[in-house]
Motif scaffolding. Structure first.
Motif, PDB file in Angstrom:
ATOM      1  N   ILE A  96       1.278 -23.242  -1.333  1.00  0.00           N
ATOM      2  CA  ILE A  96       0.258 -22.226  -1.589  1.00  0.00           C
ATOM      3  C   ILE A  96       0.987 -21.080  -2.282  1.00  0.00           C
ATOM      4  O   ILE A  96       1.637 -20.246  -1.644  1.00  0.00           O
ATOM      5  CB  ILE A  96      -0.425 -21.753  -0.287  1.00  0.00           C
ATOM      6  N   LEU A  97       0.919 -21.118  -3.614  1.00  0.00           N
ATOM      7  CA  LEU A  97       1.745 -20.239  -4.443  1.00  0.00           C
ATOM      8  C   LEU A  97       1.558 -18.758  -4.086  1.00  0.00           C
ATOM      9  O   LEU A  97       2.488 -17.967  -4.156  1.00  0.00           O
ATOM     10  CB  LEU A  97       1.373 -20.507  -5.908  1.00  0.00           C
ATOM     11  N   GLU A  98       0.343 -18.416  -3.676  1.00  0.00           N
ATOM     12  CA  GLU A  98       0.023 -17.025  -3.369  1.00  0.00           C
ATOM     13  C   GLU A  98       0.449 -16.661  -1.945  1.00  0.00           C
ATOM     14  O   GLU A  98      -0.328 -16.110  -1.167  1.00  0.00           O
ATOM     15  CB  GLU A  98      -1.469 -16.748  -3.550  1.00  0.00           C
ATOM     16  N   THR A  99       1.672 -17.018  -1.569  1.00  0.00           N
ATOM     17  CA  THR A  99       2.186 -16.672  -0.247  1.00  0.00           C
ATOM     18  C   THR A  99       3.510 -15.941  -0.396  1.00  0.00           C
ATOM     19  O   THR A  99       4.474 -16.495  -0.926  1.00  0.00           O
ATOM     20  CB  THR A  99       2.423 -17.933   0.619  1.00  0.00           C
ATOM     21  N   ALA A 100       3.560 -14.717   0.062  1.00  0.00           N
ATOM     22  CA  ALA A 100       4.781 -13.908  -0.013  1.00  0.00           C
ATOM     23  C   ALA A 100       5.698 -14.227   1.167  1.00  0.00           C
ATOM     24  O   ALA A 100       5.362 -15.012   2.055  1.00  0.00           O
ATOM     25  CB  ALA A 100       4.420 -12.430  -0.034  1.00  0.00           C
ATOM     26  N   GLU A 101       6.863 -13.621   1.156  1.00  0.00           N
ATOM     27  CA  GLU A 101       7.844 -13.830   2.229  1.00  0.00           C
ATOM     28  C   GLU A 101       8.721 -12.591   2.317  1.00  0.00           C
ATOM     29  O   GLU A 101       8.967 -11.931   1.300  1.00  0.00           O
ATOM     30  CB  GLU A 101       8.691 -15.073   1.924  1.00  0.00           C
ATOM     31  N   PHE A 156       7.181 -15.794   6.827  1.00  0.00           N
ATOM     32  CA  PHE A 156       6.168 -16.073   5.792  1.00  0.00           C
ATOM     33  C   PHE A 156       4.931 -16.668   6.447  1.00  0.00           C
ATOM     34  O   PHE A 156       4.985 -17.162   7.580  1.00  0.00           O
ATOM     35  CB  PHE A 156       6.730 -17.030   4.729  1.00  0.00           C
ATOM     36  N   GLY A 157       3.828 -16.628   5.722  1.00  0.00           N
ATOM     37  CA  GLY A 157       2.589 -17.226   6.197  1.00  0.00           C
ATOM     38  C   GLY A 157       2.815 -18.706   6.491  1.00  0.00           C
ATOM     39  O   GLY A 157       3.255 -19.453   5.630  1.00  0.00           O
ATOM     40  N   ALA A 158       2.493 -19.120   7.731  1.00  0.00           N
ATOM     41  CA  ALA A 158       2.960 -20.412   8.235  1.00  0.00           C
ATOM     42  C   ALA A 158       2.366 -21.614   7.506  1.00  0.00           C
ATOM     43  O   ALA A 158       2.916 -22.711   7.567  1.00  0.00           O
ATOM     44  CB  ALA A 158       2.672 -20.520   9.722  1.00  0.00           C
ATOM     45  N   ASP A 159       1.260 -21.421   6.817  1.00  0.00           N
ATOM     46  CA  ASP A 159       0.646 -22.556   6.113  1.00  0.00           C
ATOM     47  C   ASP A 159       1.099 -22.635   4.651  1.00  0.00           C
ATOM     48  O   ASP A 159       0.549 -23.401   3.865  1.00  0.00           O
ATOM     49  CB  ASP A 159      -0.885 -22.476   6.200  1.00  0.00           C
TER      50      ASP A 159
END
Ligand code: MN
Length: 197
Positions: A96-101, A156-159
């Protein structure tokens, strides 16, 4: 590993001597698993004739890949070079490209090297006590430019999911190399060939 209940609160000791970072099982990446990611493949082969050094390891705490959860853990990236290129992590895009970290450097020093699918690149120093925000849409790889282990906390967002294949196939646009005058960011001479196998 599933020692944590992600539906309630818990705390984790990240102390490197006695805490989770000593006890938890880690995923280990040896040079043999990523030799084609270094641009100086001859140097990689020469090292592998003698030994297969551990490049980095990371802890995953078993967070379910659910929307709304935050996965977190530590990465320990060891010091060293393959030719003049510093030890680094494989690097990945999020599925999910739109996930920051967020990466927070606990000890050591290095660089976070980032690029988006359009080829825009970002290189930010990693210093103990500082956090780096990896924005949405950017692949990220950490590089150890020091002589001590580079230890980072990440979340980061876990999914988000992990796409390692794009980097493995195309390589990174930018490399971090050791020069007499210090650390340099250079264009990857192999990028256009689609470097790695
Ligand atoms: Mn990531």
């Amino acid at each position: 590993m599933n020692q944590f209940n992600w539906d309630t609160s818990f705390s984790v000791d990240f102390d490197l001597e006695s805490g989770i970072s000593k006890k938890a099982e880690t995923t280990k990446r040896y040079l043999s698993q990523m030799k084609d990611m270094y641009y100086d493949t001859d140097s990689a082969e020469r090292i592998l004739e003698e030994s297969d050094p551990l490049i980095y390891e990371f802890h995953e705490l078993g967070c379910p890949e659910r929307s709304g959860d935050l996965a977190f853990g530590t990465t320990i990236l060891y010091p060293g070079c393959v030719g003049d290129e510093y030890y680094m992590t494989k690097g990945h895009f999020h599925t999910i490209l739109e996930t920051a970290e967020v990466y927070y450097t606990l000890s050591g020093e290095g660089y976070m090297v980032m690029e988006n699918p359009e080829g825009d690149t970002l290189e930010l120093p990693l210093r103990a006590g500082e956090a780096v925000y990896v924005p949405r849409r950017y692949a990220h790889r950490s590089v150890n430019t020091g002589d001590q282990p580079l230890v980072m906390f990440y979340t980061f967002g876990a999914d988000a999911g992990h796409d390692y294949g794009t980097i493995e196939t195309k390589g990174y646009h930018k490399l971090i190399v050791k020069r007499e005058e210090g650390t340099a960011v250079i264009d990857n001479p192999k990028w256009k060939q689609g470097a790695a196998v």
